[in-house]
Design an enzyme around this catalytic site. Structure first.
Site, mmCIF file in Angstrom:
data_model
loop_
_atom_site.group_PDB
_atom_site.id
_atom_site.type_symbol
_atom_site.label_atom_id
_atom_site.label_comp_id
_atom_site.label_asym_id
_atom_site.label_seq_id
_atom_site.Cartn_x
_atom_site.Cartn_y
_atom_site.Cartn_z
ATOM 1 N N ARG A 181 -4.353 -10.823 5.745
ATOM 2 C CA ARG A 181 -4.381 -11.059 4.293
ATOM 3 C C ARG A 181 -4.242 -12.564 4.049
ATOM 4 N NH1 ARG A 181 -1.071 -5.967 4.178
ATOM 5 N NH2 ARG A 181 -1.964 -4.598 2.591
ATOM 6 N N GLU A 235 -12.354 0.030 -1.435
ATOM 7 C CA GLU A 235 -11.169 0.196 -2.282
ATOM 8 C C GLU A 235 -11.521 0.733 -3.656
ATOM 9 O OE1 GLU A 235 -8.228 -3.389 -1.297
ATOM 10 O OE2 GLU A 235 -10.285 -4.061 -1.535
ATOM 11 N N CYS A 292 -6.900 0.326 6.615
ATOM 12 C CA CYS A 292 -5.897 -0.741 6.725
ATOM 13 C C CYS A 292 -4.865 -0.701 5.601
ATOM 14 C CB CYS A 292 -6.571 -2.102 6.792
ATOM 15 S SG CYS A 292 -7.493 -2.509 5.302
ATOM 16 N N ARG A 319 -9.590 -11.215 6.069
ATOM 17 C CA ARG A 319 -10.065 -10.861 4.723
ATOM 18 C C ARG A 319 -10.101 -12.115 3.856
ATOM 19 N NH1 ARG A 319 -6.743 -6.540 1.241
ATOM 20 N NH2 ARG A 319 -5.324 -8.267 0.909
ATOM 21 N N HIS A 358 12.241 -17.149 -4.809
ATOM 22 C CA HIS A 358 12.870 -17.616 -3.572
ATOM 23 C C HIS A 358 13.880 -16.636 -3.011
ATOM 24 C CE1 HIS A 358 11.424 -21.906 -3.930
ATOM 25 N NE2 HIS A 358 10.932 -21.363 -2.850
ATOM 26 N N ASN A 361 -4.431 1.683 -0.220
ATOM 27 C CA ASN A 361 -3.483 1.356 -1.306
ATOM 28 C C ASN A 361 -4.239 1.288 -2.634
ATOM 29 O OD1 ASN A 361 -1.778 0.953 0.848
ATOM 30 N ND2 ASN A 361 -1.901 -1.269 0.776
ATOM 31 N N ASP A 362 -5.302 0.512 -2.628
ATOM 32 C CA ASP A 362 -6.070 0.384 -3.866
ATOM 33 C C ASP A 362 -6.965 1.593 -4.096
ATOM 34 O OD1 ASP A 362 -5.330 -1.966 -5.253
ATOM 35 O OD2 ASP A 362 -6.204 -3.161 -3.652
ATOM 36 N N ARG A 364 -0.648 1.445 -8.823
ATOM 37 C CA ARG A 364 0.175 1.511 -7.621
ATOM 38 C C ARG A 364 1.539 0.857 -7.797
ATOM 39 N NH1 ARG A 364 -3.237 -2.512 -3.507
ATOM 40 N NH2 ARG A 364 -1.344 -3.240 -2.559
HETATM 41 C C1 PEP Z 1 -5.351 -1.801 0.295
HETATM 42 O O1 PEP Z 1 -5.652 -1.885 -0.909
HETATM 43 O O2 PEP Z 1 -5.154 -0.726 0.877
HETATM 44 C C2 PEP Z 1 -5.183 -3.025 1.092
HETATM 45 C C3 PEP Z 1 -5.031 -2.978 2.394
HETATM 46 O O3 PEP Z 1 -5.182 -4.201 0.423
HETATM 47 P P1 PEP Z 1 -3.904 -4.757 -0.378
HETATM 48 O O4 PEP Z 1 -2.760 -3.816 -0.121
HETATM 49 O O5 PEP Z 1 -3.678 -6.128 0.140
HETATM 50 O O6 PEP Z 1 -4.386 -4.714 -1.791
HETATM 51 MG MG MG Z 2 -6.294 -3.765 -1.708
#
Ligand code: PEP
Ligand code: MG
Length: 673
Positions: free
Chosen positions: A424, A558, A629, A460, A317, A581-582, A592
């Site tokens: 998301r 990903e 993205c 998604r 919280h 990101n992934d 990550r």
């Molecule tokens: C990503 O992996 O780049 C992505 C957009 O998904 P998330 O960051 O929600 O894992």
């Molecule tokens: Mg991802």
């Protein structure tokens, strides 16, 4: 004795507030009342025992009543449990911002930036010194300033036991301390009371505190000659442990709230003046070992530049309240308490989780420049709001919004988002602290589709797992959650979660240009199986005469497997969106979330760029669109690279959109840059 079997329809299950209401209703009857789930039974008159029983929406439970009014009790309690609307909407349904591991939060539009207080733009500051520590990014924004070290003082009880003649006095002292603490928490001017989420949390805590499992249990110990302070600390700890042992992440977070309240009451009883966050005299960053919702309820938000805490997660919280106030926050910072005591200044980036302790003047000057630059840049960028950017060689680039909640809709539209490149949906689940119903999901998806029509809105499907535990979904404990049961893998195994989501998406697709995207795809079969489910659900909707449409079905790229089989996947997918990101973490084999690997976690690394190139080429061969993205999509130095590789769409949090449009417009044609 009477027994009844009931399927629980209360939308949130017996979570905190519904459990309190249910127990209150149960106490209106003289009969002994029990509620059973599986082999476990709990006293229906105890809110806490009900919460700990973990009854969820659609669970089958037994009600047992014994006493004169047993018939009426069973009838009324059954009615309560069978009625989805029995409980007013939960706290989280009231527009609180969504939170995830990457910190997506909106500053309330009327909040003014303060000196030394960063904008909420999602830019991360490039590490400016090797000494940066990285915690969990919990609420976006940059800040630097004096540290207000907020440490829990040890509260040692002076007397464990009292004499018989002191019992009544101790009871009265406890009752007074409880009420004065609860009143102080709820006082107007307390930060939590100003935000819906905070006041809802406090209300639930107050109800639990006044109930049998807290005040009642403390009263019993006092009657057994425990001192009020000793009884409070003991019962508070027991109750906090009980919450901590739950599997539900949301309920586990309540342990911190109980501890905070217990400490506050015990401090009153022991005559110890607790340092209050209400007394912050000058703008500072709170640096705490532990923080709870009650601590923040006392806070003077005007003087809080940021929050850094050694404990906590993105679903605690503290994170939720910080986001609601637009205050940057980094939780779970790996720092030892001794070092914490000696910090006098710090700077922080709530988007990356980076924190710099006692930064140099040079660092602070740099941070200040970045904050000013962001502020200035942001206002100068408004000219790009209606621009639909293209490259000098005539390609149109769609700059869309990443969103996780309808509360970001206005910001996305203000920024001139050309649709939504990533919604998301797991954040919808987090907001509600439970699995949202098909209708609730439909409302959100349809609203988005209508709001951005004719631009596409890419929703998604649920991406639970990894660093995103979800309330209402029991994720197994895994050795390697990022290599585990997450994303589309989980959805395909859980039709009770996946199918209502897909049905909601098919229905909403009739309302605008809605597209569906699957996360964490590693195998062609995952797309084929999803298509088969969509086909069956569409046939059912047709049979039932429910309006719907079959949306485009795309996938996130990903995993290395998706990169290497992109040509195959492109035969089944209508579009690709690269989740950098992934993808970066899997290509580089660098977690990550692990701050030690930050230097490897670079989307600009040649290995990752090569992977993106392969994906763009495969998309081009199959004539499907390809977007990015992940966080890198908003980075000015990465945008030209993506565009030159053939990316058609860049999706990012709303406050980066204007800048991205500008970067695209100013790009030199390849070869001239
Ligand atoms: C990503 O992996 O780049 C992505 C957009 O998904 P998330 O960051 O929600 O894992
Ligand atoms: Mg991802």
């Amino acid at each position: 004795m009477l027994e009844a079997q009931v399927i629980v329809k209360v939308r949130e299950g017996l979570h905190a507030r519904p459990a309190v209401q249910f127990a209150k209703l149960a106490r209106e009857f003289d009969s002994a009342l029990k509620i059973g789930r599986g082999d476990t039974w709990a006293d229906a008159k105890s809110a806490v025992k009900l919460i700990l029983l973990g009854v969820k929406h659609d669970n089958q439970i037994m009600l047992r009543a014994e006493g004169e009014d047993e018939r009426e009790a069973i009838d009324r309690l059954t009615r309560f449990l069978s009625d989805a609307g029995a409980m007013a909407q939960g706290a989280a349904d009231q527009g609180a911002p969504a939170v995830n591991g990457h910190g997506t939060a909106n500053r309330p539009s009327d909040a003014q930036p303060m000196p030394g207080h960063g904008l909420w733009a999602p830019d991360t500051v490039a590490p400016m010194s090797a000494s940066a520590l990285r915690g969990v990014p919990a609420s976006e924004g940059l800040a630097f300033g004096s540290a207000l070290v907020y440490l829990r003082e040890e509260l040692a009880v002076d007397r464990q036991f009292v004499q018989q003649h002191e019992i009544a006095g101790e009871s009265t002292r406890f009752a007074a301390a409880l009420e004065s603490t609860l009143t102080a928490l709820a006082e107007p001017g307390g930060g939590a009371a100003q935000c819906a989420m905070g006041s809802e949390i406090l209300e639930a805590i107050a109800q639990i505190a006044r109930g049998d499992d807290y005040a009642g249990a403390i009263g019993d110990l006092i009657a057994a000659k425990w001192s009020a302070a000793a009884a409070t600390l003991k019962c508070g700890q027991d109750l906090a442990f009980a919450f901590e042992s739950l599997t539900d992440e949301y309920l586990r977070s309540r342990a911190d709230d109980i501890r905070g309240l217990t400490r506050a009451i015990a401090a009153v009883l022991l005559g110890k003046q607790q340092r209050s966050l209400r007394d912050i005299g000058a703008p500072s960053i709170i640096l705490a070992d532990e923080l709870s919702a009650p601590d923040l309820a006392r806070a003077n938000w005007r003087n809080i530049l940021g929050i850094v805490c050694l404990s906590g997660s993105a679903t605690s919280h503290v994170a939720i309240i910080a986001c609601a106030h637009g205050i940057p926050a980094v939780l779970g910072l790996p720092l030892d308490k001794e070092r914490l005591r000696s910090v006098s200044r710090l700077s922080m980036d709530g988007s990356s989780g980076d924190v710099w302790l006692d930064p140099s003047d040079e660092h602070e000057n740099e941070m200040s420049r970045r904050i000013d630059a962001q502020r200035e840049q942001q206002s100068g960028l408004l000219a790009y709001r209606h621009v639909e950017p293209g490259t000098r060689d005539g390609r149109k680039i769609q700059v869309a919004a990443n969103m996780g909640s309808l509360s970001e809709l206005e910001a996305a539209q203000q920024a001139g988002a050309m649709g939504v490149g990533l919604f998301r949906t797991e954040l919808l689940f987090m907001e509600r602290q439970r699995v949202p119903t098909e209708d609730e999901q439909y409302e959100v998806y349809a609203r988005l589709a209508r709001a951005f029509n004719p631009w596409s809105v890419i929703i998604r499907t649920l991406d639970a797992g990894g660093d995103k535990p979800l309330p209402g979904i029991r994720l197994p404990k895994e050795e390697n959650p990022f290599l585990g049961w997450r994303g589309i893998r989980m959805s395909l195994d859980c039709p009770e979660v996946f199918e209502p989501q897909l049905r909601a998406l098919l229905r909403a697709a009739a309302r605008g240009n809605l597209c569906v995207m699957l996360p964490m795809v590693a195998d062609l079969e995952e797309i084929r199986r999803t298509k088969a489910i969509i086909g069956r659900l569409a046939a059912e909707l047709t049979g039932a005469g429910i309006p719907h449409a079959i949306p485009k079905l795309g996938i996130m790229i990903e995993t290395p497997a998706a990169v290497l089989t992109a040509d195959l996947l492109a035969q089944e997918a209508d579009f690709f969106s690269i989740g950098t990101n992934d993808l970066t973490q899997y290509i580089m084999a660098a977690d990550r979330m692990n701050p030690r690997l930050a230097s490897l976690h670079k989307t600009g690394h040649p290995a990752v760029i090569q992977a993106i190139r392969l994906v763009c080429e495969a998309a081009k061969r199959a004539s499907i669109s390809v977007g990015v993205c992940g966080e890198a999509a908003s980075k000015p130095h990465m945008i030209p690279i993506f565009v030159n590789l053939g990316v058609d769409e860049l999706s990012m949090s709303p406050n980066s959109i204007l800048r991205a449009k500008k970067v695209v417009m100013e790009m030199q044609p390849p070869g001239e840059g």
